[in-house]
Every structure is written in structure tokens, then in C-alpha cells.
Scaffold this motif. Structure first.
Motif, PDB file in Angstrom:
ATOM      1  N   LEU A 147       0.834  -1.204   0.000  1.00  0.00           N
ATOM      2  CA  LEU A 147       0.000   0.000   0.000  1.00  0.00           C
ATOM      3  C   LEU A 147       0.867   1.251   0.000  1.00  0.00           C
ATOM      4  O   LEU A 147       0.636   2.185  -0.780  1.00  0.00           O
ATOM      5  CB  LEU A 147      -0.918  -0.016   1.228  1.00  0.00           C
ATOM      6  N   LEU A 172      -7.386   3.267  -3.566  1.00  0.00           N
ATOM      7  CA  LEU A 172      -6.506   2.892  -2.451  1.00  0.00           C
ATOM      8  C   LEU A 172      -7.223   3.009  -1.110  1.00  0.00           C
ATOM      9  O   LEU A 172      -7.058   2.163  -0.226  1.00  0.00           O
ATOM     10  CB  LEU A 172      -5.248   3.761  -2.464  1.00  0.00           C
ATOM     11  N   TYR A 219      -2.604  -5.111  -5.345  1.00  0.00           N
ATOM     12  CA  TYR A 219      -1.603  -4.066  -5.121  1.00  0.00           C
ATOM     13  C   TYR A 219      -0.469  -4.148  -6.135  1.00  0.00           C
ATOM     14  O   TYR A 219       0.025  -3.122  -6.618  1.00  0.00           O
ATOM     15  CB  TYR A 219      -1.041  -4.158  -3.704  1.00  0.00           C
TER      16      TYR A 219
END
Length: 752
Positions: A443, A498, A676
Motif C-alpha cells: 500500500l 486505495l 496491489y
């Protein structure tokens, strides 16, 4: 007399097409063989540009062929690459063809990130070179006359095409040479010259005077129209206007001369003299005003001899009244020329270097279709997985199949043993905890790429705003804030994605925390697992019961339904259909693609049957679960009920639920990791896109700053020269001061 106007070529700065186009190809076409082919084509395109624009061109058809081939390739490549200021950004710099520049200011030039601008300038050079080739032809031969007429008409068509398209192609004010007014005038000039060539051919072929007169009169009209258009064009060479005025008069004189011969044939001798007198006046006007540019001596002598002979014959023989010019019948007109239509390919030898590459419209439609397909697949697969999870949850709440396997009351049910073994084989707690630890790092990496990309845009936008504030209207390029809106919107979407991913990660962690203790228990050796499960009184009397047999049969049917779903999921994921041919056909037939209609039709055709099978599977499960719940109620009544048995059953339920949760959490975490990693690739492409446009904007900014600095320097020397001249000559009325001329200011700062 045969003075023809030709147009100078524009000059372009060198542009590296290889790096940005290859970058796009690498990002868009992952297949190695396809990628290598397109990169070779990019290199060939770069070579073609250098051949067309990177060297002086001979006034020969072969040079024109190279220019037109490059223009054709630009037209072919335009729909296949996303050329724009905020996508595939290539800046092309071109100088004004008619501006000679100055010592301090340099020549007028314009840099734009627009393939339409490049196409316009290349076509301008094609028209200019065609005019030069035409002017080099030997007009004493049929071949030369035909070639000249062909090239002048091509030049006229090309200039006319630019007039109609330049403003939409550039979306801003062009340099004066390619402005609609200038190219419109050049188109008229070229058409007039083509008509004049036909006049010369008719004269050479000794056609009838009536035809020649009409051709000449039409030519005079064309030159007259061009002259009117040209009167206020200060940017064109100084000789153009007088040549057009002279040609207008000369062609009128020729029309009158040949019409006078027709009058003589019809024995209208007074009209013959009137027309010859008018022709004499016209050539005298040319000789007195435009002798520097055009010679009319031969024509003047010819008319003079004809007039002398006509007057002599009329005075001694015919005594016909000579009418006023205004009373003469108008001479007819005959236009034999037409501007060549600009419909690519213009080159006879053109072969599209990117023939196999599909147009961007098809690529975009394919991208949207892929999303629709993915949504359809995810919906069908998701529906089945939700149903399976629901089924597992219901069975776990009923402690099935463990309750049937646990009739002894003290050993571990076989299904629990298998579940424990499956978790250990998948890595147990260590595997799932490692996946959980990896997510924040992935992330953070994605957030850093996104923020760095947006920061690049912000820094360049800030610099652009400062320079706009400093130079005001002279900073006449698209504001970075406007240009970056699509990229900022895209960045905002990524940020939202996100944020949602973070929320999803949190849900997975909470679920893991809920089942962590039982998952840990399933990871222990069998002896420890047995010790952790409470014992209960045996219920061996149920082992031969009919209800147990029914329940086992129903559970077996449910397992079969779940197994069928796995096969069905594989089939759904394996469906493949190439929509590119459908989209290409639609684009070729209609000029546009109705992506939604075509995609939905194909998806319905491809997945309609699977959708029905999924629904049938859901109905089958619902029916079986109902039967299982009814049978379980009967089983529970027969089963001996006590506190030890209840405690044991509760633990077994939690263990079964922990296994199901482990499988789902592991799947979610792996999907999250893949998400991701995939997003990293997408964000790196986004970062490259931002980097490319920022680099292009910096290049454009430096070019504009250089232009502005030259302009400021020029203004300084202009003032200084004025002061020195004033000082030397005493006053500004001195002829030397009056004749002093200063170069025009640079195109990038017009209107200042």
C-alpha cells in the motif's frame, strides 16, 4: 511573361519519435514479437521524418513522394496512438515559411504538442514543393505543361485543405504562413497558375480563338480573386501582389486579343479595334507599374501590330464604327482546373508501417469491453462463491458433516482432521500472518508512486502559473491547470481506489482476529487438537439410523453441487472471443463504434447460457439445504442431548468455521496482494505518463522563454537604434530614419 509564383518550404526542428512511441508500444503491447515489430516500425517512421524534413529537398517528384509518404503515414498513425498534450505528448517546432528572421529576434516559429500541427506543416511543405516543381517545368513541351498543371492543382488542393482544417487541428492561433487567410490566398494563386498553364497549352495547340479567349478570361478572374485576397497579406513576399496584379491585366489583354481575332473572323472590325485598344491599355498599365516583375514586351508588340493593321484596314476599307469598351459583349469563361482533393494516401508508394496495429478507437473499445467482460465473469463467479460460502456457513452452524462423523463422542471427526491438514499444508498461521504484514508495504509503495506523480504535475503547474503571471498575455500556451485536469481526475480515482482497499484490508484483519484462536488450534498436532476438543457420551445407537443415511446422502449431493461449480467457474473464466474484428468492421462501415451495443450483444451470447446454469445451481443448493436442515432437526431429536455433547459440538462448529474463514481470508489476502502488485504496474504507467507530459511541457516552456527573451532583446535594440538614429539625423523625418525597418515580432508573442 511566364512568371510563376512558388512557395518556400517551412523548416522544422528535429524530433525524436523513437523514445516516446517505443515507450507507448512497450506499455501497450506486451507480446514480445508484436512489440518488436511495432518498435521497428517506429524506427522506420523516425527515419522517414528525417528523410522528409531533415535535409534540403530537390525540386523533383521523388522528393515530393517522400514528403507525401510521410504525410500519409501521419494520417495512418494518428488514430493508432493517443497523441495529445496530456497523453502521448510530442512537441513539434516549425518556422514560418515567409519570415526571414532578424539579427536579434530570429525567425517566427511555433512549438506545439499536436500531431495535427505536424500534419498541417508537412502538407504545407508538400504544397510548397509541388509549386516549386511546377515552376521548374519546361512549358514549351506538352509533358512540361501537363506536369505543371498537375502540380499547381495539387498545391491548390493542399493549401485549400489546410485552410479548412488548420484551426481545428491546432486549437490555437497558427503562424501567419498557415493561417486560413494566407493558405486560402495561396490556394487561389495556385489555381490561377494551373489555369494559366491550360491557357498556354491551348495557345500552343493553336486551338480556336473563342476557346483561348474564354480560358484567358477565366485565368484573369482567378488572378483577380487572388489579388483581392492578397492585398492585406503583409507576410507574403513583396513581389506576390504586383505579379498577381500584372497577371490579371495580362490575361485580360490576352482574352481581348483572341476575342478581337474572333471579331475579325465575324467581320466586326470596329469591335476588333476596340478590343485591341483595351488590350493595349492593359499591357501599358503592366509595363508602367510592374515592369520590374513581369515583361510584356512580346505581348505588347503583338497587340500593337494587330491594332495597327486593324486600324489601317478599317480606315481605308471597312469604315466600321469603333464601339466603347463598356458596350462590348462580355467574354465568356471556361474553367478547366480544379483543386486536387486531399484524400490520403497521396503517395503512390505508401504502405502503412503500422498496418497490423488497431486504431485507438478499437483499443479503447477493447479496453471497455474487457472491463464489461471482467464484470460479467466476476458477477457470475462471485454469485457462485457467495452461494458456496453460504452453504459452508449453514453446514458449519449445524456442525455438519462433523456431527455425523462424531457418533463415537471422543475421537476427532475425519472432516476436522482433513480441514486441519489442509490449513497446515497451506502454511498455517505463519503464511496468513506474512500476507497480512506484506499488505501495508505494498500500500505504501503505491501511495508513494501516486503522490510523486501528482507532485510532478503540481510543481510544473506552479512554475507555469508564475510565468503566466510574469509575462501575462505573452505566455500564450494552454494553462497547465487545464491540461492536467484529466490526469488529476485519474489520480483522484486511484486515491479513492486505495482508500477503499485500505477499508477492505481492515475487514479481512478483523475477520482474522475473530477466528485466529481456532485457526491456531487447527494448526496443532492431532494429539493436542484431540485434547482440546471436549468428550461426550457416545451415541452409537444412531450409527445405523435412517436419518443419518439420509443426511449423508444429502451432504454428498451438496458436495457434488459445489464440485460442479468449480468446473463451471473454470468454464466461465475460459470463455474467449476476439472483439477486435467486430469493432474494426463497425469502424470501417460506420466511421464510429457503438461499443456498448456490440459488447452487450456478444456478452449475452457468450455468457447467457452460463448465467442460466449458475441460477440452476443456486436453486439446487437452496432445495438441498432445506432438506438438510429438516433432516438435521430430526437427527438432533434422536441424538442424546447433554452439556458435554453441546460443548463438544460448539467447538467442532468453531473449528469448521475457522477452516472456512482461513480459506476465504487467505484467498482475500492473495487477491489483495495481486491487486496491489497489479496497481503498482498501472501507477507506474501513470507516473510515466505524468513524467512524459511534464518533460514535454518543460521543453515547450524553454522554447517559449527563449522566444520571449529574444523578443525582449529585440525591443531593447529597437529602442536603442531609434535613439541613435534620432541623435545622428536630428529628427525622425530624416529619410534614413523613415527607411529603417524592423523585423516582425515572434509568433509566440503576437498581440503584445
Amino acid at each position: 511573361m511566364a512568371t510563376f509564383i512558388s512557395v518556400p518550404l517551412k523548416k522544422s526542428s528535429e524530433v525524436d519519435l523513437v523514445k516516446p512511441l517505443s515507450k507507448f508500444v512497450t506499455a501497450t503491447y506486451p507480446a514480445a514479437e508484436e512489440q518488436a515489430d511495432y518498435i521497428r516500425s517506429v524506427e522506420e517512421l523516425n527515419k522517414l521524418r528525417k528523410s522528409a524534413l531533415g535535409r534540403p529537398l530537390d525540386k523533383h517528384e521523388s522528393s515530393l513522394e517522400i514528403l507525401l509518404r510521410y504525410y500519409d503515414q501521419l494520417c495512418a498513425v494518428e488514430p493508432k496512438f493517443p497523441f495529445s498534450e496530456n497523453q502521448l505528448c510530442l512537441t513539434f517546432t516549425w518556422k514560418d515559411a515567409f519570415d526571414k528572421g532578424s539579427l536579434f529576434g530570429g525567425s517566427v516559429k511555433l512549438a506545439l504538442a499536436s500531431l495535427g500541427y505536424e500534419k498541417t506543416c508537412v502538407l504545407f511543405n508538400g504544397a510548397a514543393l509541388a509549386s516549386q516543381i511546377a515552376s521548374e517545368q519546361n512549358l514549351d513541351s506538352d509533358e512540361g505543361l501537363k506536369a505543371a498543371a498537375k502540380y499547381y492543382q495539387l498545391a491548390s488542393g493542399a493549401f485549400g485543405h489546410i485552410k479548412d482544417t488548420v484551426l481545428s487541428a491546432l486549437n490555437r492561433e497558427p503562424t501567419m504562413d498557415i493561417s486560413p487567410e494566407t493558405v486560402g490566398t495561396l490556394s487561389l494563386i495556385m489555381l490561377a497558375q494551373a489555369q494559366e498553364v491550360f491557357f498556354l497549352k491551348a495557345t500552343s495547340d493553336k486551338m480556336k480563338d473563342a476557346i483561348i479567349a474564354k480560358l484567358a478570361n477565366q485565368t484573369a478572374d482567378f488572378y483577380g480573386d487572388a489579388f483581392k485576397q492578397c492585398q492585406y497579406k503583409e507576410n507574403l513576399p513583396k513581389e506576390v501582389l504586383p505579379v498577381l496584379a500584372a497577371k490579371h491585366c495580362i490575361m485580360q489583354a490576352n482574352a481581348e486579343l483572341h476575342q478581337s481575332l474572333l471579331a475579325k473572323q465575324k467581320k466586326r472590325f470596329g469591335e476588333e479595334i476596340a478590343r485591341l485598344q483595351h488590350a493595349t491599355e492593359l499591357v501599358k498599365t503592366v509595363a508602367s507599374r510592374y515592369d520590374e516583375y513581369v515583361s510584356v514586351k512580346d505581348l505588347s508588340d503583338k497587340i500593337s501590330r494587330a491594332l495597327t493593321a486593324a486600324k489601317k484596314d478599317n480606315d481605308f476599307i471597312y469604315h466600321d464604327r469603333v464601339p466603347e469598351v463598356k458596350d462590348l459583349e462580355h467574354i465568356g469563361k471556361a474553367a478547366l482546373v480544379k483543386a486536387t482533393a486531399i484524400t490520403p494516401p497521396l503517395s503512390a508508394k505508401f504502405t502503412d508501417l503500422f498496418e497490423k496495429m488497431v486504431p485507438m478507437a478499437v483499443q479503447q473499445s477493447m479496453s471497455v469491453y474487457s472491463q464489461r467482460k471482467a464484470e460479467t465473469v466476476n458477477r457470475l463467479v462471485g454469485t457462485m462463491r457467495e452461494a458456496t460460502n453460504l452453504c459452508n456457513g449453514v453446514l458449519a452452524s449445524l456442525n455438519l458433516p462433523a456431527a455425523l462423523e462424531d457418533l463415537s463422542g471422543d475421537s476427532i471427526p475425519q472432516s476436522i482432521v482433513e480441514k486441519a491438514r489442509a490449513i497446515v499444508q497451506q502454511g498455517g498461521l505463519q503464511s496468513i500472518e506474512q500476507l497480512i504484514r506484506d499488505l501495508p508495504e505494498l500500500l505504501t509503495r503505491n501511495r508513494e508512486i501516486l503522490e510523486e506523480s501528482l507532485k510532478m504535475l503540481g510543481d510544473e503547474e506552479s512554475t507555469d502559473s508564475e510565468l503566466r503571471s510574469k509575462f501575462s498575455q505573452r505566455w500564450n500556451r494552454t494553462p497547465s491547470g487545464d491540461l492536467y485536469k484529466p490526469l488529476r481526475a485519474e489520480g483522484g480515482n486511484f486515491r479513492s481506489v486505495l482508500d477503499k482497499a485500505v477499508q477492505a484490508d481492515q475487514v479481512v484483519r478483523e475477520r482474522y482476529n475473530t477466528h485466529c484462536e481456532m485457526i491456531a488450534l487447527l494448526c496443532k498436532p492431532e494429539a493436542e487438537l484431540t485434547a482440546a476438543i471436549p468428550s461426550a457420551n457416545p451415541v452409537k445407537t444412531l450409527q445405523g439410523s435412517e436419518v443419518v443415511s439420509v443426511l449423508r446422502s444429502q451432504l454428498a449431493q451438496l458436495e457434488e453441487v459445489k464440485k460442479e461449480r468449480e468446473g463451471l467457474e473454470a468454464e466461465i473464466k475460459g470463455v474467449a472471443f476476439d472483439m477486435s474484428s467486430s469493432f474494426l468492421t463497425a469502424l470501417a462501415q460506420d466511421g464510429a463504434i457503438n461499443e456498448e451495443a456490440l459488447s452487450m450483444s456478444q456478452l449475452d451470447q457468450s455468457y447467457g447460457n452460463y448465467s442460466q446454469r449458475v441460477q440452476a445451481s443456486l436453486r439446487s443448493q437452496e432445495e438441498l439445504l432445506g432438506k438438510v436442515q429438516a433432516s438435521h432437526q430430526e437427527f438432533s431429536k434422536l441424538k442424546q442431548s447433554n452439556s458435554e455433547a453441546n460443548d463438544r459440538e460448539e467447538v467442532l462448529k468453531k473449528l469448521a468455521s475457522a477452516h472456512d474463514s482461513y480459506v476465504e481470508i487467505t484467498s482475500n489476502l492473495r487477491e489483495g496482494t495481486k491487486f496491489y502488485n497489479d496497481l503498482t504496474e498501472i501507477l507506474l504507467k501513470f507516473q510515466n505518463k505524468c513524467s512524459d507530459i511534464v518533460f514535454a511541457r518543460k521543453t515547450e516552456r524553454d522554447e517559449l522563454l527563449k522566444c520571449l527573451n529574444k523578443y525582449i532583446l529585440k525591443k531593447y535594440f529597437k529602442k536603442k537604434d531609434k535613439y541613435l538614429l534620432k541623435k545622428e539625423n536630428g529628427n525622425t523625418n530624416n529619410p534614413i530614419y523613415k527607411e529603417h525597418r524592423y523585423p516582425r515580432q515572434c509568433a509566440g508573442v503576437r498581440g503584445s
